[in-house]
Design an enzyme around this catalytic site. Structure first.
Site, PDB file in Angstrom:
ATOM      1  N   ARG A   1       0.844  -1.200   0.000  1.00  0.00           N
ATOM      2  CA  ARG A   1       0.000   0.000   0.000  1.00  0.00           C
ATOM      3  C   ARG A   1       0.880   1.250   0.000  1.00  0.00           C
ATOM      4  O   ARG A   1       1.828   1.354   0.773  1.00  0.00           O
ATOM      5  CB  ARG A   1      -0.897  -0.016   1.255  1.00  0.00           C
ATOM      6  CG  ARG A   1      -1.505   1.324   1.656  1.00  0.00           C
ATOM      7  CD  ARG A   1      -2.636   1.735   0.734  1.00  0.00           C
ATOM      8  NE  ARG A   1      -3.113   3.068   1.065  1.00  0.00           N
ATOM      9  CZ  ARG A   1      -4.099   3.322   1.939  1.00  0.00           C
ATOM     10  NH1 ARG A   1      -4.690   2.336   2.565  1.00  0.00           N
ATOM     11  NH2 ARG A   1      -4.483   4.559   2.161  1.00  0.00           N
TER      12      ARG A   1
ATOM     13  N   ARG B   1      -5.474   2.394  -4.289  1.00  0.00           N
ATOM     14  CA  ARG B   1      -4.658   1.657  -3.328  1.00  0.00           C
ATOM     15  C   ARG B   1      -4.904   0.162  -3.477  1.00  0.00           C
ATOM     16  O   ARG B   1      -6.019  -0.273  -3.814  1.00  0.00           O
ATOM     17  CB  ARG B   1      -4.912   2.118  -1.892  1.00  0.00           C
ATOM     18  CG  ARG B   1      -6.209   1.781  -1.228  1.00  0.00           C
ATOM     19  CD  ARG B   1      -7.450   2.513  -1.741  1.00  0.00           C
ATOM     20  NE  ARG B   1      -7.352   3.951  -1.767  1.00  0.00           N
ATOM     21  CZ  ARG B   1      -7.727   4.727  -0.756  1.00  0.00           C
ATOM     22  NH1 ARG B   1      -8.239   4.179   0.337  1.00  0.00           N
ATOM     23  NH2 ARG B   1      -7.655   6.032  -0.871  1.00  0.00           N
TER      24      ARG B   1
ATOM     25  N   ASP C   1      -6.954  -1.083   1.585  1.00  0.00           N
ATOM     26  CA  ASP C   1      -7.313  -0.040   2.543  1.00  0.00           C
ATOM     27  C   ASP C   1      -8.099  -0.691   3.670  1.00  0.00           C
ATOM     28  O   ASP C   1      -9.132  -1.329   3.428  1.00  0.00           O
ATOM     29  CB  ASP C   1      -8.167   1.033   1.846  1.00  0.00           C
ATOM     30  CG  ASP C   1      -8.388   2.249   2.728  1.00  0.00           C
ATOM     31  OD1 ASP C   1      -7.568   2.477   3.634  1.00  0.00           O
ATOM     32  OD2 ASP C   1      -9.376   2.964   2.513  1.00  0.00           O
TER      33      ASP C   1
ATOM     34  N   ASP D   1      -9.774   0.063   7.513  1.00  0.00           N
ATOM     35  CA  ASP D   1     -10.156   1.101   8.474  1.00  0.00           C
ATOM     36  C   ASP D   1     -10.951   0.496   9.621  1.00  0.00           C
ATOM     37  O   ASP D   1     -11.827  -0.357   9.409  1.00  0.00           O
ATOM     38  CB  ASP D   1     -11.029   2.171   7.801  1.00  0.00           C
ATOM     39  CG  ASP D   1     -10.242   3.034   6.835  1.00  0.00           C
ATOM     40  OD1 ASP D   1      -9.150   3.479   7.207  1.00  0.00           O
ATOM     41  OD2 ASP D   1     -10.726   3.247   5.708  1.00  0.00           O
TER      42      ASP D   1
END
Length: 278
Positions: free
Chosen positions: A204, A213, A216, A218
């Site tokens: 990444r 990307r 990812d 989160d």
């Protein structure tokens, strides 16, 4: 934090070899261990069935063996590692409080005991997954597998992967997005560090905000925690504005309530749909 029932073990005597001084590691000394096991005892109590509970005798034997088979300089380390092993070994434990007492600690002053007391729990976190470069599905599958293999993490559910348009106005390929439910012993900051490690495995690059990307990851929610630091905000600050988050999250946790907005994931998804129609 959910309220659990408690099983108490008080002052279990263990002869072990923990201490900063070499003679403590070689000769050993007596330690006292007290523990509070946070469990749900209702099923075991109603059915009078030990298999539905956490056996305090087995826990006591485990604590004795662990403290005798390992050596630590600090009782803080002994307590931390013991607590983690207990939570990983006994599946019905939701949390545990351990106090490790060291009688007659060598401090050159008259005292009865020095002790360290810690409390650790399993936590439930929801993680958003996204990729729009290379083999997108392979990257998401790698993230799920890596999290499941990490010590102190257990992947409980994974949503479908959805093809979604890019977010943020940067021209790029469509994303593959999903969400997973994670049971973890990690703190929020520790979990964030692990997510960054997994992103690095996928090469990444953080060059353009909202840009393309390979992977990812989160943290969306962590229990009912509201948390802000320099590196991390929980709940995720924009989760209620992103249909590519709310749609897969609704598959696995529609009833989970956003601790800041007070609405369930399903309600947030419906609200966003109504806004998008206007």
């Amino acid at each position: 934090m959910k309220k659990y029932d408690e099983i108490h073990i008080e002052n279990l005597q263990v002869f072990a070899n923990h201490g900063v001084f070499p003679e403590e590691n070689k000769l050993g000394q007596k330690f006292l261990v007290s523990a509070v096991l946070y469990v749900d005892t209702r099923a075991a109590g109603l059915q009078d069935d030990l298999t539905l509970s956490t056996h305090y005798g087995e826990v006591s034997q485990f604590m004795t063996s662990f403290l005798q088979e390992h050596t630590y300089q600090l009782i803080e380390a002994a307590a931390e590692h013991l607590t983690e092993e207990l939570l990983l070994t006994f599946p019905l434990l939701q949390g545990i409080s351990v106090e490790l007492k060291k009688p007659w600690a060598p401090v050159g002053l008259p005292l009865d005991t020095v002790s360290v007391k810690i409390e650790r729990f399993w936590h439930r976190a929801y993680i958003a997954l996204g990729s729009n470069l290379g083999d997108k599905k392979a990257y998401l599958d790698m993230a799920v597998e890596s999290l499941g293999e990490f010590r102190g993490c257990r992947v409980e559910q994974v949503s479908d992967y959805l093809i979604t348009a890019p977010y943020g106005g940067v021209e790029q390929d469509d994303f593959l997005n999903g969400c997973l439910c994670l049971r973890t012993l990690l703190t929020p900051e520790e979990l964030l560090s692990v997510l960054h490690e997994i992103e690095e495995k996928a090469h990444r690059k953080r060059e353009v905000r909202w840009g393309p990307r390979t992977l990812d990851l989160d943290i969306l929610l962590y229990d009912d925690l509201v948390y802000d630091s320099e590196n991390l905000t929980i709940p995720h600050i924009e989760m209620h504005l992103r249909d590519f988050v709310l749609e897969p999250l609704s598959q696995i946790a529609p009833w989970v309530r956003h601790p800041g907005l007070g609405k369930t994931v399903r309600e947030l998804a419906e609200d966003l749909k109504q806004k998008q129609k206007k």
